[in-house]
Design a protein around this motif. Structure first.
Motif, PDB file in Angstrom:
ATOM      1  N   LEU A 126       0.789  -1.230   0.000  1.00  0.00           N
ATOM      2  CA  LEU A 126       0.000   0.000   0.000  1.00  0.00           C
ATOM      3  C   LEU A 126       0.824   1.285   0.000  1.00  0.00           C
ATOM      4  O   LEU A 126       0.289   2.356  -0.261  1.00  0.00           O
ATOM      5  N   GLU A 128       2.928   4.426  -0.756  1.00  0.00           N
ATOM      6  CA  GLU A 128       3.234   5.325  -1.867  1.00  0.00           C
ATOM      7  C   GLU A 128       4.059   6.477  -1.315  1.00  0.00           C
ATOM      8  O   GLU A 128       3.765   7.006  -0.242  1.00  0.00           O
ATOM      9  N   ASP A 133      -2.111   7.924   2.339  1.00  0.00           N
ATOM     10  CA  ASP A 133      -3.454   7.728   2.874  1.00  0.00           C
ATOM     11  C   ASP A 133      -3.927   6.284   2.802  1.00  0.00           C
ATOM     12  O   ASP A 133      -4.793   5.868   3.575  1.00  0.00           O
ATOM     13  N   ARG A 134      -3.381   5.495   1.875  1.00  0.00           N
ATOM     14  CA  ARG A 134      -3.780   4.088   1.824  1.00  0.00           C
ATOM     15  C   ARG A 134      -3.300   3.356   3.074  1.00  0.00           C
ATOM     16  O   ARG A 134      -4.051   2.583   3.679  1.00  0.00           O
ATOM     17  N   MET A 137      -5.292   4.518   6.044  1.00  0.00           N
ATOM     18  CA  MET A 137      -6.594   3.857   6.146  1.00  0.00           C
ATOM     19  C   MET A 137      -6.475   2.592   6.991  1.00  0.00           C
ATOM     20  O   MET A 137      -7.316   2.319   7.854  1.00  0.00           O
ATOM     21  N   ASN A 191     -10.024  11.950   0.980  1.00  0.00           N
ATOM     22  CA  ASN A 191      -9.390  11.007   0.045  1.00  0.00           C
ATOM     23  C   ASN A 191     -10.176   9.708  -0.025  1.00  0.00           C
ATOM     24  O   ASN A 191      -9.700   8.648   0.393  1.00  0.00           O
ATOM     25  N   ALA A 194      -8.387   6.831  -1.840  1.00  0.00           N
ATOM     26  CA  ALA A 194      -7.386   6.069  -1.090  1.00  0.00           C
ATOM     27  C   ALA A 194      -8.049   5.018  -0.207  1.00  0.00           C
ATOM     28  O   ALA A 194      -7.552   3.896  -0.083  1.00  0.00           O
ATOM     29  N   THR A 197      -9.299   2.270  -2.563  1.00  0.00           N
ATOM     30  CA  THR A 197      -8.165   1.589  -3.185  1.00  0.00           C
ATOM     31  C   THR A 197      -7.434   0.695  -2.196  1.00  0.00           C
ATOM     32  O   THR A 197      -6.977  -0.390  -2.549  1.00  0.00           O
ATOM     33  N   ALA A 198      -7.312   1.141  -0.951  1.00  0.00           N
ATOM     34  CA  ALA A 198      -6.679   0.310   0.075  1.00  0.00           C
ATOM     35  C   ALA A 198      -7.414  -1.013   0.216  1.00  0.00           C
ATOM     36  O   ALA A 198      -6.806  -2.085   0.305  1.00  0.00           O
ATOM     37  N   THR A 201      -7.074  -3.189  -3.024  1.00  0.00           N
ATOM     38  CA  THR A 201      -5.719  -3.731  -3.125  1.00  0.00           C
ATOM     39  C   THR A 201      -5.556  -4.944  -2.215  1.00  0.00           C
ATOM     40  O   THR A 201      -4.871  -5.908  -2.551  1.00  0.00           O
ATOM     41  N   GLN A 207       0.114  -4.909  -6.133  1.00  0.00           N
ATOM     42  CA  GLN A 207       0.421  -3.494  -6.279  1.00  0.00           C
ATOM     43  C   GLN A 207       0.465  -3.108  -7.748  1.00  0.00           C
ATOM     44  O   GLN A 207       0.065  -2.006  -8.133  1.00  0.00           O
ATOM     45  N   THR A 210      -3.233  -2.872  -9.210  1.00  0.00           N
ATOM     46  CA  THR A 210      -4.156  -1.924  -8.575  1.00  0.00           C
ATOM     47  C   THR A 210      -4.538  -0.753  -9.481  1.00  0.00           C
ATOM     48  O   THR A 210      -5.726  -0.413  -9.588  1.00  0.00           O
TER      49      THR A 210
END
Length: 266
Positions: A126, A128, A133-134, A137, A191, A194, A197-198, A201, A207, A210
């Motif tokens: 996760l 980046e 923010d991922r 989360m 966000n 994010a 997406t978290a 994923t 990764q 995603t």
């Protein structure tokens, strides 16, 4: 500051109340029996938990990496910041654990000692460099379990008898996960991408794929689940299906008008 109680999922509120009532009645009936029988159960249990906590702590400090000011300072700042958002007076000790490829995170408490375990493969999946923010989360989700009392020893003890009621324990566990997702989403109000997406994923475990994953197509998979078997799979599970979790997170964002809160840069 985020009010965790206000963000509890309606299902958790219901199941939590039912579990507390059932658990309280059973414990009360035992107390009306003999105090000796209660002590026979509680004292060995407390001793066992204390010993397990000591062994766990020894293994954790010896084989995992403690997140603090000297180690992974950016990740530590994120944990502290989320804890402050949730009004936690004491943030659980956080460790990065070699997971051997498994992607998970855990909130654990032994009596008075609280932990958050971040599996290394999940952080790698996760992370980046320009947007954390991922990971935030996931961190917020685990801290939410602590802040909401989901791993509180005394609350768990009160509700423990109710966990033996068929399907009730797993229903409560699923509701707790939805609460933690809502609290985590509230920690990154600006966000939504994010947060979703978290979760997606975690479902794909990739990764690389995603950026090429369609959230809308993934959500439509929920409609293809056989209704009968889907129901059985759900009632026997401690976690909601990821398709349902993403739908619930998006519904939560849709239902709220929030002021963006600047995320702590890690």
């Amino acid at each position: 500051m985020i009010s965790v109680n206000e963000l509890r999922h309606p299902k958790e509120k219901l199941y939590r109340l039912i579990c507390m009532v059932i658990g309280g009645l059973i414990w009360a009936s035992l107390l009306l029996g003999t105090m000796f029988s209660i002590l026979v159960v509680l004292l060995p249990l407390a001793l066992a938990l204390w010993l397990a906590g000591r062994f766990f702590r020894a293994a954790l400090f010896g084989n995992s990496v403690l997140v603090d000011e000297q180690q992974y300072a950016g990740l530590n700042a994120m944990v502290k910041d989320v804890g402050q958002q949730l009004g936690m007076s004491r943030v659980p000790e956080t460790f990065v654990v070699n997971s051997g490829g498994m992607t998970n995170a855990l909130a654990i408490k032994f009596l008075s000692t609280s932990y958050v375990l971040l599996f290394s493969s999940l952080v790698d999946l996760l992370w980046e460099e320009k947007n954390h923010d991922r990971v935030r989360m996931i961190v917020a989700h685990e801290l939410a379990h602590h802040a909401a009392g989901h791993v509180n020893f005394w609350i768990d003890l009160l509700m423990k008898p109710a966990m033996f009621v068929p399907f009730l324990g797993s229903a409560y566990s699923r509701a707790c996960e939805l609460t933690a997702d809502r609290v985590a989403a509230a920690c990154i109000p600006a966000n939504r991408e994010a947060a979703v997406t978290a979760m997606i994923t975690l479902a794909s475990g990739s990764q690389v794929l995603t950026p090429h994953t369609s959230v809308e197509a993934f959500k439509r998979q929920e409609q293809k689940i056989p209704s009968g078997f889907g129901f059985l799979q759900e009632v026997l599970s401690s976690h909601p299906r990821m398709t349902k979790r993403i739908l619930a997170i998006e519904a939560f964002y849709d239902s709220r008008t929030v002021q963006p809160v600047a995320a702590q840069a890690a």
